[in-house]
Design a protein around this motif. Structure first.
Motif, PDB file in Angstrom:
ATOM      1  N   UNK A 192       0.808  -1.217   0.000  1.00 50.35           N
ATOM      2  CA  UNK A 192       0.000   0.000   0.000  1.00 50.35           C
ATOM      3  C   UNK A 192       0.845   1.274   0.000  1.00 50.35           C
ATOM      4  N   UNK A 193       1.903   1.303  -0.826  1.00 54.49           N
ATOM      5  CA  UNK A 193       2.742   2.497  -0.849  1.00 54.49           C
ATOM      6  C   UNK A 193       3.632   2.541  -2.090  1.00 54.49           C
ATOM      7  N   UNK A 194       4.008   3.771  -2.446  1.00 50.39           N
ATOM      8  CA  UNK A 194       5.063   3.991  -3.428  1.00 50.39           C
ATOM      9  C   UNK A 194       6.107   4.882  -2.756  1.00 50.39           C
ATOM     10  N   UNK A 195       7.302   4.927  -3.303  1.00 53.78           N
ATOM     11  CA  UNK A 195       8.391   5.702  -2.705  1.00 53.78           C
ATOM     12  C   UNK A 195       8.919   6.753  -3.675  1.00 53.78           C
ATOM     13  N   UNK A 196       9.325   7.863  -3.079  1.00 54.71           N
ATOM     14  CA  UNK A 196       9.964   8.960  -3.806  1.00 54.71           C
ATOM     15  C   UNK A 196      11.234   9.278  -3.034  1.00 54.71           C
TER      16      UNK A 196
END
Length: 166
Positions: free
Chosen positions: A12-16
């Motif tokens: 449940x996440x994406x990263x930057x």
């Protein structure tokens, strides 16, 4: 001009993050950060999603702060990220970092606005139209050079406890 990506929002996440970052997101999620849909750590940001599968991501690199169009989205958050390398990296949390999308930006502090929409449809897809574009959570990332400032939740969406009626 935007670059569009399809990322697997595992966990449940994406990263930057900054290309040279060794950001550790293992302790970033608390009850509050899950509610905010934003985890901030040294060298990286984790953007929460309402789905644990593919999301559509549009990355916009800007020269200045964009206008507020939060009425067009379900959930909007902002945070600062220090791009010491001048390379912004966007990826799903379990993606291979070496294969991740990279974007050239000025070095220094960058403001990231993550605007999400289609959350109810993505969280509760129509079983007759599964995997259709209208059931995909959309995330627009806007990035522009700006001095460091505290994270800000512009608009909050809360998942309904029960599925909304059709």
């Amino acid at each position: 001009m935007a670059t569009t990506l399809e990322l697997f929002a595992d966990y449940f996440q994406i990263h930057i993050l900054d290309q040279d970052s060794d950001a550790d997101f293992s302790d970033v999620w608390t009850e509050q950060t899950v509610s905010d849909g934003l985890g901030v750590t040294e060298g990286g940001l984790a953007i929460g999603t309402d789905v644990n599968f593919t999301v559509a991501v549009a990355v916009h690199l800007l020269t200045g702060q964009p206008d507020d169009d939060s009425d067009d989205f379900d959930h909007v958050v902002e945070a600062s990220l220090n791009l010491t390398s001048g390379r912004l990296v966007v990826l799903g949390c379990t993606d291979d970092i070496d294969a991740a999308a990279r974007f050239a930006m000025p070095t220094g502090w960058t403001r990231i606005r993550a605007s999400r929409r289609g959350l109810a449809a993505a969280a509760y897809p129509d079983p007759d139209c599964e995997n259709e574009p209208e059931d995909t959570e959309e995330i627009r990332l806007q990035a522009w050079p700006a001095p460091h400032s505290e994270p800000h939740i512009t608009k909050r969406w809360a998942r309904p406890v029960t599925q909304p009626p059709s």
